[in-house]
Design a protein around this motif. Structure first.
Motif, PDB file in Angstrom:
ATOM      1  N   GLU A 101     -12.808  -3.209   8.658  1.00  0.00           N
ATOM      2  CA  GLU A 101     -13.101  -1.902   8.048  1.00  0.00           C
ATOM      3  C   GLU A 101     -14.594  -1.761   7.741  1.00  0.00           C
ATOM      4  OE1 GLU A 101     -10.592  -1.379   4.621  1.00  0.00           O
ATOM      5  OE2 GLU A 101      -8.812  -1.963   5.753  1.00  0.00           O
ATOM      6  N   LEU A 102     -15.220  -2.879   7.344  1.00  0.00           N
ATOM      7  CA  LEU A 102     -16.646  -2.840   7.001  1.00  0.00           C
ATOM      8  C   LEU A 102     -17.523  -2.941   8.248  1.00  0.00           C
ATOM      9  CD1 LEU A 102     -16.497  -5.251   3.920  1.00  0.00           C
ATOM     10  CD2 LEU A 102     -16.958  -2.806   3.810  1.00  0.00           C
ATOM     11  N   LYS A 143      -7.690  -5.689  -1.007  1.00  0.00           N
ATOM     12  CA  LYS A 143      -8.710  -6.124  -0.028  1.00  0.00           C
ATOM     13  C   LYS A 143      -9.178  -7.552  -0.320  1.00  0.00           C
ATOM     14  CE  LYS A 143      -9.202  -1.706   1.376  1.00  0.00           C
ATOM     15  NZ  LYS A 143      -8.419  -1.218   2.496  1.00  0.00           N
ATOM     16  N   VAL A 200     -11.366  -5.933  -5.527  1.00  0.00           N
ATOM     17  CA  VAL A 200     -11.033  -4.716  -4.774  1.00  0.00           C
ATOM     18  C   VAL A 200      -9.548  -4.816  -4.424  1.00  0.00           C
ATOM     19  CG1 VAL A 200     -11.594  -3.279  -2.771  1.00  0.00           C
ATOM     20  CG2 VAL A 200     -13.371  -4.719  -3.831  1.00  0.00           C
ATOM     21  N   ARG A 220     -18.399 -11.467   0.105  1.00  0.00           N
ATOM     22  CA  ARG A 220     -17.028 -10.967  -0.087  1.00  0.00           C
ATOM     23  C   ARG A 220     -16.045 -12.034   0.412  1.00  0.00           C
ATOM     24  NH1 ARG A 220     -19.565  -6.212   2.125  1.00  0.00           N
ATOM     25  NH2 ARG A 220     -19.599  -4.485   0.631  1.00  0.00           N
ATOM     26  N   GLU A 228       0.868  -1.175   0.000  1.00  0.00           N
ATOM     27  CA  GLU A 228       0.000   0.000   0.000  1.00  0.00           C
ATOM     28  C   GLU A 228       0.905   1.225   0.000  1.00  0.00           C
ATOM     29  OE1 GLU A 228      -2.225  -0.661   3.558  1.00  0.00           O
ATOM     30  OE2 GLU A 228      -3.747  -1.886   2.547  1.00  0.00           O
ATOM     31  N   GLY A 242     -11.869 -12.071   1.305  1.00  0.00           N
ATOM     32  CA  GLY A 242     -10.667 -11.242   1.334  1.00  0.00           C
ATOM     33  C   GLY A 242      -9.994 -11.240   2.684  1.00  0.00           C
ATOM     34  N   ARG A 243      -9.166 -10.239   2.913  1.00  0.00           N
ATOM     35  CA  ARG A 243      -8.389 -10.149   4.150  1.00  0.00           C
ATOM     36  C   ARG A 243      -9.308  -9.916   5.350  1.00  0.00           C
ATOM     37  NH1 ARG A 243      -4.203  -5.542   2.980  1.00  0.00           N
ATOM     38  NH2 ARG A 243      -3.334  -6.225   4.957  1.00  0.00           N
ATOM     39  N   GLU A 292     -15.516  -9.467  -4.492  1.00  0.00           N
ATOM     40  CA  GLU A 292     -16.916  -9.575  -4.076  1.00  0.00           C
ATOM     41  C   GLU A 292     -17.778  -9.902  -5.284  1.00  0.00           C
ATOM     42  OE1 GLU A 292     -18.507  -5.914  -2.520  1.00  0.00           O
ATOM     43  OE2 GLU A 292     -17.085  -4.699  -3.653  1.00  0.00           O
ATOM     44  N   GLU A 306      -8.862  -8.052   7.734  1.00  0.00           N
ATOM     45  CA  GLU A 306      -8.871  -6.601   8.034  1.00  0.00           C
ATOM     46  C   GLU A 306     -10.004  -5.882   7.285  1.00  0.00           C
ATOM     47  OE1 GLU A 306      -4.625  -7.984   8.609  1.00  0.00           O
ATOM     48  OE2 GLU A 306      -6.245  -8.383   7.190  1.00  0.00           O
ATOM     49  N   TRP A 307     -10.372  -6.422   6.124  1.00  0.00           N
ATOM     50  CA  TRP A 307     -11.457  -5.838   5.324  1.00  0.00           C
ATOM     51  C   TRP A 307     -12.775  -5.927   6.107  1.00  0.00           C
ATOM     52  CZ3 TRP A 307     -13.369  -7.966  -0.091  1.00  0.00           C
ATOM     53  CH2 TRP A 307     -14.077  -6.955  -0.758  1.00  0.00           C
TER      54      TRP A 307
END
Length: 687
Positions: A463-464, A442, A439, A454, A237, A456-457, A445, A459-460
């Motif tokens: 965040e959601l 991330k 995404v 979805r 990132e 993914g990670r 989806e 951490e995603w």
């Protein structure tokens, strides 16, 4: 044989052999200084021409005529056939040994070349003197056969292992040649060499990073496994550093260049390889040391024989003929074949067992190994991910895997393939996906059966703001403690399941570690991977000693530390392993690794099977034993022949004639050849 890394595709010409050179470098550490500028083809051609010249010499030889009871054809000048052919043979076939002897004498390390030069010079000089009128019988046949056997021995020796050092060449080939520089709103392609610190560059999905830098914009993952040993794709990132040579994953990145050319991490590893090559001590072959001792013995005993017989009142010709006999007999034909014949057999046997020998001394060093340092990723593990566990809550494991695989089938992420393979392995159905979207950084989806999911990670999910049940939290903690990669399956409200993925351990790795220990060898794992991953793999395999988070430049240092405790082998497959492979007493490359690792190694395991490490070390021990036995057979007859040739038993009417000496020599040569062939049986039963 797989010589390729998936991100490292270029030709790898093995056809052009490179040989040792006195100036250093990897080839030099083979102890082949005596072969500076030589090729197997040169020895082969000289051998066959010399063999043709030898046939008439044997036919016209007085000794052969006496033994076999025939008379050679007589014609004007027939008496000069052997002197002329002997002279051609001495300079054509023997020149390589005379030059080698000069080099050895200049370096004050007389060895095989000096011993051969002494033997052929004594035989030629005396024979020529006899042809010119000195009373006695010439040694032309002895001169010819000695040159033939020695040329054959050196040809076999060089052809059995054509050590080539292309490590640096392979490293430089890895780098892309062009970079995409961003100037305002346009992108221009420039040579990588033209990049400067501070330039802004674009790295597209699937491309290699041309220079070290920092991500300014975009999100992606990078495959740095072949540089750092880190098995997991590393998320990138803004603010994260990228390394030259790494392969970009699914997202485009804008990167600010921080280091170019010589300063990049890859160039630093290249420098480490150079240093390791240059500092590698030359290992002098056992046969050379024996030849060195025989040279001094021959010289001393020959001189003593001559002086003692003169002092005892014998005539000059008698004393000289005995002295020359001593010198010629001291140079055994079998010694020139003792090591090469074992090497040829061992190399062939190794190849049958999927072990390529790039350095013949590997056999000599391999028998002493007490520590085997192993890289983890790609060596003990396959470097490919597999689903170890599915932690599911409010849904079944099968359903979770089926949904995740449906979405991941459309993703390019390295972990996605492992999830798809796991679902296929269980024969799970794959629902149809609509409105798929990736995404970057991330996950993915899409809509399945009218619901939005979805993958993914974890951490995603945070965040959601999605709910995570207690059993899933415990599963996440367990997977992270093991250092595994975790992928979350989510719907609109909560996390439904977690999939824990780990680098797959090679099936034979556990048995290989057990057998190494049984041989009295301590396995040590050295990896660039995380502590948790290293600990988990070490426990599963039964490895007590391991080092995690080892940087590329530190691997060679770790091997150096181990070498202080005892002779150390290193087994690896990545570019970052090349300095360690060269630093180790024995470098073993896993065949599926990168070309550069293969070029830096002494042995290459074609099948990428850790058990082959055990086979290689077993073969090394058996081979070394055969070498020692052969040196005994090759030189043992000298203990009897030399005193007899010097005339010790003369008062009892026994003097060893060159003819009997030659017979003994032939017997020792046959013994050496048969013993070398027996290696195949001895080593195969051990394997």
């Amino acid at each position: 044989m797989k010589h390729e890394n998936p991100h490292h595709k270029h030709s790898h010409p093995h056809s052009e052999p490179q040989h040792a050179h006195p100036s250093g470098g990897h080839a030099a550490h083979t102890g082949h200084d005596k072969h500076a500028g030589h090729t197997p083809e040169m020895f082969r051609d000289r051998f066959f021409v010399s063999l043709l010249l030898t046939l008439p010499i044997l036919y016209f030889s007085e000794h052969f005529q006496d033994w076999f009871g025939y008379r050679a054809a007589q014609f004007p000048g027939s008496a000069w056939v052997n002197p002329v052919l002997g002279t051609i043979l001495y300079f054509y076939g023997g020149l390589v040994f005379l030059k080698g002897a000069l080099r050895e004498l200049r370096a004050r390390t007389p060895g095989m070349m000096t011993l051969i030069a002494l033997g052929i010079t004594a035989a030629y000089g005396y024979s020529l003197a006899v042809s010119l009128g000195l009373p006695g019988k010439p040694f032309y046949w002895e001169l010819a056969t000695l040159i033939d056997v020695m040329l054959l021995g050196h040809w076999l020796e060089m052809a059995s292992v054509q050590a080539a050092s292309r490590a640096l060449e392979e490293l430089s080939k890895l780098m892309p040649t062009t970079a995409h520089r961003i100037l305002g709103d346009r992108i221009e392609d420039i040579p990588v060499s033209a990049l400067k610190e501070g330039d802004l560059i674009l790295i597209r999905p699937g491309e290699q990073v041309p220079a070290d830098g920092v991500v300014v914009e975009g999100a992606s993952t990078m495959n740095e496994a072949f540089l750092t040993g880190e098995s997991r794709p590393v998320p990138k990132e803004p603010g994260d550093e990228v390394i030259a040579g790494a392969v970009n994953g699914e997202g485009a990145l804008k990167v600010r260049v921080t280091r170019t050319g010589e300063a990049t991490t890859l160039s630093q590893i290249l420098r480490l390889v150079q240093e390791a090559q240059a500092s590698r001590s030359r290992f002098q072959a056992l046969a050379d040391r024996v030849a060195g001792w025989l040279f001094y013995i021959a010289l001393t005993l020959g001189t003593l024989t001559f002086l003692v017989w003169l002092a005892l009142g014998r005539d000059f010709n008698f004393a000289l003929s005995l002295a020359v006999t001593v010198v010629v007999i001291a140079c055994p034909h079998a010694l020139g074949l003792a090591i090469p014949l074992v090497t040829v057999n061992a190399t062939a046997l190794a190849a049958k067992n999927g072990i390529l020998v790039r350095n013949r001394e590997a056999f000599e060093r391999g028998r002493e190994i007490r520590f085997v340092a192993l890289d983890k990723t790609g060596t003990l593990t396959e470097g490919r991910f597999a689903v170890r566990a599915v932690y599911a809550h409010e849904t079944s494991e099968e359903e979770a895997l089926s949904l995740a695989a449906a979405l991941e089938a459309l993703s390019e992420h390295p972990l996605a393939q492992a999830i798809v393979e796991a679902a296929e392995g269980k024969g799970l159905p794959r629902p149809e996906v609509r409105d798929f979207q990736a995404v970057p950084g991330k996950g993915v989806e899409g809509t399945l059966g009218g619901k939005r999911y979805r993958v993914g990670r974890p951490e995603w999910a945070e965040e959601l703001g999605l709910k995570v049940s207690e059993p899933l939290k415990r599963g996440l903690k367990e997977a992270e403690a093991r250092g595994e990669s975790v992928v979350a399956l989510m719907d609109e409200a909560r996390v439904l399941a977690l999939l824990a993925l780990a680098d797959r351990i090679r099936p034979s790795a556990k048995e290989a570690i057990r057998r190494l220990k049984a041989m009295g060898i301590t396995p040590v794992m050295i990896t660039g991977d995380a502590e948790a991953v290293a600990r988990t793999v070490a426990q599963e395999l039964g490895i007590e000693r391991y080092h995690a988070r080892v940087l590329p430049e530190d691997k060679a240092r770790r091997v150096r530390e181990l070498k202080r405790e005892g002779p150390t082998a290193f087994v690896g497959d990545g570019i970052n392993d090349a300095p360690a492979l060269l630093e180790a007493d024995l470098g073993i490359a896993i065949g599926a690794g990168t070309n550069v690792a293969i070029e830096a190694a002494d042995l290459v395991l074609v099948e990428s099977d850790p058990l082959d490490v055990v086979r290689a070390l077993t073969l090394a021990r058996a081979t070394y034993a055969k070498m020692v036995q052969n040196l005994f057979w090759a030189t043992g007859y000298n203990a009897i022949a030399l005193p007899l040739a010097a005339g010790v038993a003369y008062p009892w009417g026994i003097v060893l004639s060159p003819a009997v000496g030659a017979l003994l020599m032939s017997l020792s040569t046959v013994a050496v050849a048969v013993n070398a062939m027996l290696l195949r049986r001895a080593a195969l039963t051990a394997l």
